[in-house]
Design a protein around this motif. Structure first.
Motif, PDB file in Angstrom:
ATOM      1  N   ASP A 165     -38.131  26.888 121.254  1.00 25.14           N
ATOM      2  CA  ASP A 165     -39.185  27.815 122.798  1.00 25.14           C
ATOM      3  C   ASP A 165     -39.955  27.096 123.641  1.00 25.14           C
ATOM      4  O   ASP A 165     -40.398  26.695 124.484  1.00 25.14           O
ATOM      5  CB  ASP A 165     -39.077  29.162 122.680  1.00 25.14           C
ATOM      6  N   THR A 192     -43.998  27.418 106.703  1.00 25.35           N
ATOM      7  CA  THR A 192     -43.864  28.475 105.931  1.00 25.35           C
ATOM      8  C   THR A 192     -42.336  28.239 104.798  1.00 25.35           C
ATOM      9  O   THR A 192     -42.036  29.511 104.577  1.00 25.35           O
ATOM     10  CB  THR A 192     -42.104  27.864 107.253  1.00 25.35           C
ATOM     11  N   ARG A 247     -35.084  29.433 110.242  1.00 27.56           N
ATOM     12  CA  ARG A 247     -34.663  30.401 111.341  1.00 27.56           C
ATOM     13  C   ARG A 247     -35.255  30.331 112.585  1.00 27.56           C
ATOM     14  O   ARG A 247     -35.252  29.555 113.460  1.00 27.56           O
ATOM     15  CB  ARG A 247     -33.509  30.511 111.160  1.00 27.56           C
ATOM     16  N   ALA A 248     -36.606  31.182 112.291  1.00 25.99           N
ATOM     17  CA  ALA A 248     -37.219  31.870 113.275  1.00 25.99           C
ATOM     18  C   ALA A 248     -38.338  30.761 113.514  1.00 25.99           C
ATOM     19  O   ALA A 248     -38.738  30.251 114.749  1.00 25.99           O
ATOM     20  CB  ALA A 248     -37.968  33.018 112.509  1.00 25.99           C
ATOM     21  N   CYS A 249     -39.006  30.535 112.695  1.00 27.70           N
ATOM     22  CA  CYS A 249     -39.392  29.081 112.522  1.00 27.70           C
ATOM     23  C   CYS A 249     -38.793  27.805 113.496  1.00 27.70           C
ATOM     24  O   CYS A 249     -40.124  27.545 114.044  1.00 27.70           O
ATOM     25  CB  CYS A 249     -39.651  28.291 111.773  1.00 27.70           C
ATOM     26  N   ARG A 250     -37.806  27.547 113.731  1.00 30.75           N
ATOM     27  CA  ARG A 250     -37.419  26.553 114.394  1.00 30.75           C
ATOM     28  C   ARG A 250     -37.053  26.829 115.998  1.00 30.75           C
ATOM     29  O   ARG A 250     -37.796  26.374 116.984  1.00 30.75           O
ATOM     30  CB  ARG A 250     -36.181  26.446 113.869  1.00 30.75           C
ATOM     31  N   LYS A 251     -36.421  28.465 116.081  1.00 23.46           N
ATOM     32  CA  LYS A 251     -36.771  28.549 117.115  1.00 23.46           C
ATOM     33  C   LYS A 251     -38.054  28.702 118.083  1.00 23.46           C
ATOM     34  O   LYS A 251     -38.238  28.722 119.322  1.00 23.46           O
ATOM     35  CB  LYS A 251     -36.364  30.175 116.996  1.00 23.46           C
ATOM     36  N   GLU A 252     -38.948  29.159 117.347  1.00 21.64           N
ATOM     37  CA  GLU A 252     -40.150  28.828 117.820  1.00 21.64           C
ATOM     38  C   GLU A 252     -40.425  27.946 118.722  1.00 21.64           C
ATOM     39  O   GLU A 252     -41.458  27.405 119.969  1.00 21.64           O
ATOM     40  CB  GLU A 252     -40.893  30.004 116.915  1.00 21.64           C
ATOM     41  N   ASP A 258     -33.735  33.607 107.154  1.00 20.64           N
ATOM     42  CA  ASP A 258     -34.404  33.817 108.742  1.00 20.64           C
ATOM     43  C   ASP A 258     -35.485  33.601 108.837  1.00 20.64           C
ATOM     44  O   ASP A 258     -36.085  33.311 109.694  1.00 20.64           O
ATOM     45  CB  ASP A 258     -34.139  35.555 108.567  1.00 20.64           C
ATOM     46  N   ALA A 259     -35.953  32.895 107.721  1.00 17.67           N
ATOM     47  CA  ALA A 259     -37.480  32.969 108.189  1.00 17.67           C
ATOM     48  C   ALA A 259     -37.647  31.568 108.430  1.00 17.67           C
ATOM     49  O   ALA A 259     -38.472  31.092 109.946  1.00 17.67           O
ATOM     50  CB  ALA A 259     -38.932  32.795 106.913  1.00 17.67           C
ATOM     51  N   GLU A 272     -29.186  29.144 122.347  1.00 15.68           N
ATOM     52  CA  GLU A 272     -29.545  30.741 121.316  1.00 15.68           C
ATOM     53  C   GLU A 272     -28.738  31.003 120.111  1.00 15.68           C
ATOM     54  O   GLU A 272     -27.688  30.328 120.807  1.00 15.68           O
ATOM     55  CB  GLU A 272     -29.546  32.144 122.758  1.00 15.68           C
ATOM     56  N   ASP A 273     -28.631  32.137 119.498  1.00 13.95           N
ATOM     57  CA  ASP A 273     -27.858  32.513 118.702  1.00 13.95           C
ATOM     58  C   ASP A 273     -26.948  33.106 118.814  1.00 13.95           C
ATOM     59  O   ASP A 273     -26.830  34.125 119.527  1.00 13.95           O
ATOM     60  CB  ASP A 273     -28.651  32.109 117.328  1.00 13.95           C
TER      61      ASP A 273
END
Length: 622
Positions: A565, A615, A557-562, A554-555, A295-296
């Protein structure tokens, strides 16, 4: 866990790289254009069958020094790692790169262990991570004799040092590798070892004939700051709020109770703060570590039980609320900040009670005289760093045998040079007060006597009648506390080893009392009553300043996080922040252009290239 068919699939996914050059492996597998200083020399030494002892700072790229040779040499590389909990992440990161990796430790059931051993015996593994206590078992040694081995890598090699801060007895038996497998090259790696420890590592691991590679210890992106402890909790909150709001960090405390209390304090203030110490269940420790890795913005508050082998690149600060026992411990713990090379902070508050507590712990320990002598030297060096008036980085590097010609400009003593003052008279008063009260009292009582406080305790003891009563009114209580702290830190006073906090004179103070020696003391900075804390510029601000397109950042990082997960791995296993920074700056439009981004190897390009290009196209159209 990985079953037999998993390894067969990996074997199909990536062709053998044993005939490729180390530079090809570095680029195609790991996505880097060139080796860092010394990396290439170390890699070639091991590929050619030589042994090596490697000292390289945390974040300096030690793992590549054995991972690349493991992919060039024929056979399986055995990596000895001390922490079971982190092997899974290390293996996951390699598998993301298309590398055939696995681990073998006591956390596995029989079927899992059998599948991994089968993969080793059939030559389906490039790297096998193994805990030292597992490796030295006779059955495993016999298994290794029947396997094709390319090399042994002994990570965290300082664990073999009985004088070290992370000693592990299982490491002492690893010398048998030289006897059992004389033809297999060995590489021992550590980020933390002074000259004495380096010699001990070489002797205990039978690496006296190995080539030694000592990289510079400097971590220029880390800003070192040590400040007097006034109200540690408030100081910590001010520091995080002013400089690291929303950042990932580690806070170290000496005791479990303090860990729990500090984690609760931060959580009550709205931070995602998790405790980590040996008193928690293994499930809770594992869960908190997983959240920290994946998590960040998570802050872990921990005893020194936390952190060895942590490969999280975006830790922006490491804070110490208690004094470490040695510069080795301090260097290793602070080295967990800024592994991605971005500006980070090593921040510590330090007070008289820290010195007294550690000195008492040392003197009452069960170690023999030689052990205590070495530990005193290590603590003295740590205290010397705290009280120094010159560049802290120069002092720190000098301890490890490294040099920095000019002051670094990125520590508190460089950014806000401390003032000094002639403390000779004040010191004579302080030492005389200790003597005339019978060397039976702690610092608070001594300050009350010096400042002429007629409290009941002083009156009962009759100390209002001694010559040092009331002779110190020119200094405030906090200024006197600073005087006593520096006298204890520099060895002129010692804490009563019986544990009651009484200060006693040492032989060193005789010339001072006789007026034969003068002494300069460090003047503690005045504590400002603003919400911000810290000296100099906020070191973490530069990271955020580099982001010119926040929405794009942010986009990505969101792509990476998805993706992370979905696969159940930490985000940095997909790509490090530095790789995302490079993507945002370069804005690649094709897979070929994306392949030029630092950290994008062939396997990750195939797996994630199209997703990240999409992305990036959406960012451009937004």
């Amino acid at each position: 866990m990985y079953q037999d068919h998993d390894f067969e699939q990996l074997a199909k996914e990536r062709p053998s790289v044993s005939e490729k050059s180390p530079e090809q492996v570095l680029h195609e597998v790991f996505g880097y254009e060139s080796f860092r200083p010394l990396q290439g020399d170390i890699v070639r030494e091991v590929i050619n069958g030589g042994d090596a002892l490697v000292l390289m700072p945390t974040g300096g790229g030690k793992s590549l020094c054995y991972q690349v040779p493991a992919l060039v040499r024929t056979g399986t590389a055995i990596v000895i790692s001390p922490l079971i909990a982190l092997m899974q992440d290390q293996v996951n990161a390699l598998r993301e790169l298309g590398v055939k990796a696995a681990f073998l430790n006591s956390s596995m059931d029989f079927e899992q262990a059998r599948a991994t051993e089968y993969a080793l015996m059939t030559g389906e593994l490039d790297l096998l991570y193994c805990a030292p206590e597992r490796l030295i078992q006779p059955r495993i040694v016999e298994l290794l004799h029947n396997a094709s081995l390319s090399m042994f890598a002994i990570d965290e090699a300082h664990c073999v040092s009985q004088w070290g801060h992370d000693f592990r007895s299982d490491y002492l038996q690893l010398s048998m590798l030289a006897e059992e497998f004389p033809g297999v090259p060995r590489i021992a790696l550590t980020a933390t070892a002074d000259e004495r420890t380096r010699k001990e590592i070489a002797e205990r691991l039978s690496l006296t004939n190995a080539r030694h590679f000592v990289s510079g210890f400097d971590r220029p992106n880390i800003q070192y700051r040590i400040t007097p402890k006034t109200n540690a909790n408030k100081q910590l909150l001010d520091f995080i709020k002013a400089e690291h709001q929303g950042d990932c960090g580690i806070v170290y405390c000496l005791s479990r109770n303090k860990v729990d209390a500090t984690a609760k304090l931060l959580a009550d203030k709205g931070y995602t703060a998790l405790p980590y110490h040996a008193g928690l269940s293994s499930e809770e420790r594992s869960r908190n570590q997983e959240r920290f890795l994946r998590e960040d913005g998570v802050i872990v508050v921990a005893t020194i039980a936390f952190g060895m082998g942590i490969d999280k690149p975006d830790v922006r600060f490491v804070a110490h609320l208690d004094l470490p026992k040695s510069l080795e411990a301090y260097y290793q713990e602070t080295g967990r900040a800024g592994r991605d090379g971005k500006p980070s902070t090593a921040w510590m508050v330090y007070g008289l009670q820290d010195v007294i507590k550690l000195r008492q712990m040392l003197e009452t320990s069960q170690g023999n005289d030689q052990f205590k002598r070495v530990e005193r030297q290590k603590l003295d060096a740590m205290l010397g760093l705290c009280e120094v008036t010159q560049c802290r980085r120069q002092v720190l590097l000098r301890y490890f045998g490294d040099t920095l010609e000019e002051p670094c400009g990125n520590c508190d003593t460089c950014l806000t040079p401390p003032e000094t003052w002639d403390g000779t008279v004040a010191v004579q008063k302080a030492l005389s007060c200790v003597f005339r009260t019978g060397q039976r009292y702690g610092v608070t009582y001594l300050i009350d006597v010096l400042r002429g406080s007629s409290n009941e305790r002083i009156l009962q003891a009759g100390h209002q009648a001694i010559s040092t009563f009331g002779i110190g009114t020119e200094l405030s209580a906090s200024e006197w506390k600073s005087v006593f702290r520096q006298l204890v830190a520099n060895g002129y006073l010692r804490a009563d080893p019986d544990g009651y906090g009484a200060l006693q004179l040492t032989e060193m103070c005789r010339p001072l009392l006789k007026g034969e020696q003068k002494i300069e003391l460090r003047k503690d900075p005045v504590v400002k009553k603003s919400s911000g804390s810290g000296s100099g510029k906020p070191s973490g601000a530069n990271v955020k300043d580099q982001i010119t397109d926040q929405a794009g950042w942010d986009a990505l990082r969101a792509c990476r996080k998805e993706l992370a997960d979905k696969q159940g791995v930490p985000p940095y296993v997909i790509f490090h922040d530095t790789t995302l920074f490079d993507m945002l700056e370069r804005r690649p439009n094709s897979l070929d252009e994306l392949a030029e981004v630092s950290g994008v190897g062939a396997a990750k390009l195939e797996k994630y290239g199209d997703i990240f290009l999409q992305t990036l196209r959406e960012i451009a159209q937004a």
